[in-house]
Write a protein that holds these residues in place. Structure first.
Motif, PDB file in Angstrom:
ATOM      1  N   GLU A 289       0.838  -1.193   0.000  1.00  0.00           N
ATOM      2  CA  GLU A 289       0.000   0.000   0.000  1.00  0.00           C
ATOM      3  C   GLU A 289       0.874   1.245   0.000  1.00  0.00           C
ATOM      4  O   GLU A 289       2.016   1.222   0.477  1.00  0.00           O
ATOM      5  CB  GLU A 289      -0.922   0.016   1.220  1.00  0.00           C
ATOM      6  CG  GLU A 289      -0.195   0.001   2.565  1.00  0.00           C
ATOM      7  CD  GLU A 289      -1.161   0.063   3.740  1.00  0.00           C
ATOM      8  OE1 GLU A 289      -2.162   0.804   3.634  1.00  0.00           O
ATOM      9  OE2 GLU A 289      -0.919  -0.627   4.738  1.00  0.00           O
TER      10      GLU A 289
ATOM     11  N   LYS B 213       1.698   5.089   1.186  1.00  0.00           N
ATOM     12  CA  LYS B 213       1.476   5.917   2.362  1.00  0.00           C
ATOM     13  C   LYS B 213       2.012   7.315   2.082  1.00  0.00           C
ATOM     14  O   LYS B 213       3.066   7.472   1.467  1.00  0.00           O
ATOM     15  CB  LYS B 213       2.172   5.332   3.597  1.00  0.00           C
ATOM     16  CG  LYS B 213       1.449   4.141   4.221  1.00  0.00           C
ATOM     17  CD  LYS B 213       2.148   3.704   5.492  1.00  0.00           C
ATOM     18  CE  LYS B 213       1.406   2.565   6.172  1.00  0.00           C
ATOM     19  NZ  LYS B 213       0.125   3.021   6.752  1.00  0.00           N
ATOM     20  N   SER B 214       1.286   8.311   2.542  1.00  0.00           N
ATOM     21  CA  SER B 214       1.706   9.687   2.355  1.00  0.00           C
ATOM     22  C   SER B 214       3.044   9.939   3.053  1.00  0.00           C
ATOM     23  O   SER B 214       3.251   9.523   4.198  1.00  0.00           O
ATOM     24  CB  SER B 214       0.638  10.635   2.922  1.00  0.00           C
ATOM     25  OG  SER B 214       1.060  11.977   2.823  1.00  0.00           O
TER      26      SER B 214
END
Length: 309
Positions: free
Chosen positions: A178, A180-181
């Motif tokens: 995934e 992620k910022s």
């Protein structure tokens, strides 16, 4: 007795083998053996056990080696101070780092530090950590850049940066990850890499041990098909599609990224390593050293800030 003989004894003790020590010192083995015999005759004791390898210290030899390290270090520090006082225009800095960090350290030395401080002469040793500490012990290096040393009695560590460890897999491999910022690469649970073949560094290296620990915590024993001592070599194996490995974040962010490799931050721990400028606790930094320390701290801060833009 001179410092050259002390270096002979230390080299034999480090190599634990007379032949390898002679090769490292660029002298013949008979000459080296004779120097040892002359010293033992002068001292009246055997420094090495008489064995086939010829490099195992006796109890007296162990005491002598510790004394020799102190003498050589004191001599190196004396020379540094005299040079610093007498040199009108030229200052010297001797430091070392591991091969995987050399590429971006050279950027600092060549493109930044020497442009601002043209009167400095820089000596850089590119070696494994164990050899760097041997040189630091002898006083042959003023500083090393390596993982922070927990031995606060014998060493001082000036933190430079904390870098994450990345999982690197061949470009043909896609792991369920995934985004992620704030992170340059996707984030993956390391357990998803359990079926990958790995190229890892040996257990006598800090990264090799750490890699095995991470895999164990993720619930698997890595299928290690390849082993090498240089992180750059392991990274190349990933580029060729042969195996996965672990790499330091800075090596990738500061110019080492490959389009043939997929990089991942690792959960659940986001493992990281603190990198420091390390020197002996009995080394009194000169003004020359202080300027170097401040410049290299600023360099790392600027590089990390730029990499994450």
């Amino acid at each position: 007795m001179n410092s050259l003989v002390l270096k002979y004894i230390l080299t034999i003790a480090e190599e634990k083998n007379m032949t390898r020590a002679a090769e490292r010192l660029y002298i013949s083995q008979p000459s080296l053996s004779q120097s040892v015999k002359n010293l033992e005759k002068e001292l009246g004791v055997d420094l090495f056990e008489r064995s086939q390898r010829g490099g195992v210290l006796t109890p007296a030899g162990e005491h002598y080696v510790e004394w020799a390290k102190q003498i050589l270090f004191a001599e190196a520090m004396m020379k540094r101070k005299i040079q610093d006082i007498s040199a009108k225009n030229v200052r010297q800095i001797k430091f070392g780092t591991t091969p995987q960090r050399t590429s971006y350290i050279l950027d600092f030395v060549v493109n930044q530090f020497q442009k601002e401080y043209a009167n400095y002469k820089i000596f850089l040793e590119d070696r494994p950590s164990t050899e760097l500490y041997e040189l630091l012990d002898r006083g042959s290096l003023d500083f090393i850049i390596d993982n922070t040393n927990n031995d606060t009695l014998n060493f001082r560590s000036i933190p430079l940066i904390r870098e994450n460890l990345l999982l690197a897999v061949p470009g043909t491999v896609r792991l369920p990850a995934e985004t992620k910022s704030g992170y340059c690469y996707p984030v993956v649970d390391l357990a998803y890499a359990k079926d990958q073949s790995f190229c890892l560094m040996p257990e006598d290296t800090s990264l090799g041990r750490y890699s095995l620990t991470l895999c164990k915590k993720a619930g698997f024993v890595p299928d290690m098909r390849l082993q090498c001592r240089r992180q750059a070599t392991a990274h190349l194996m990933v580029q060729k599609g042969f195996a996965a490995t672990f790499v330091n974040e800075l090596m990738v962010l500061l110019g080492g990224a490959s389009p043939d490799v997929n990089y991942y931050y690792i959960t659940p721990d986001f493992p990281s390593i603190e990198v420091s400028l390390i020197y002996r606790s009995d080394h009194t930094p000169l003004e020359t050293d202080r300027q170097f320390v401040e410049q290299i701290k600023a360099f790392f801060s600027e590089k990390i800030a730029h990499a994450f833009k």
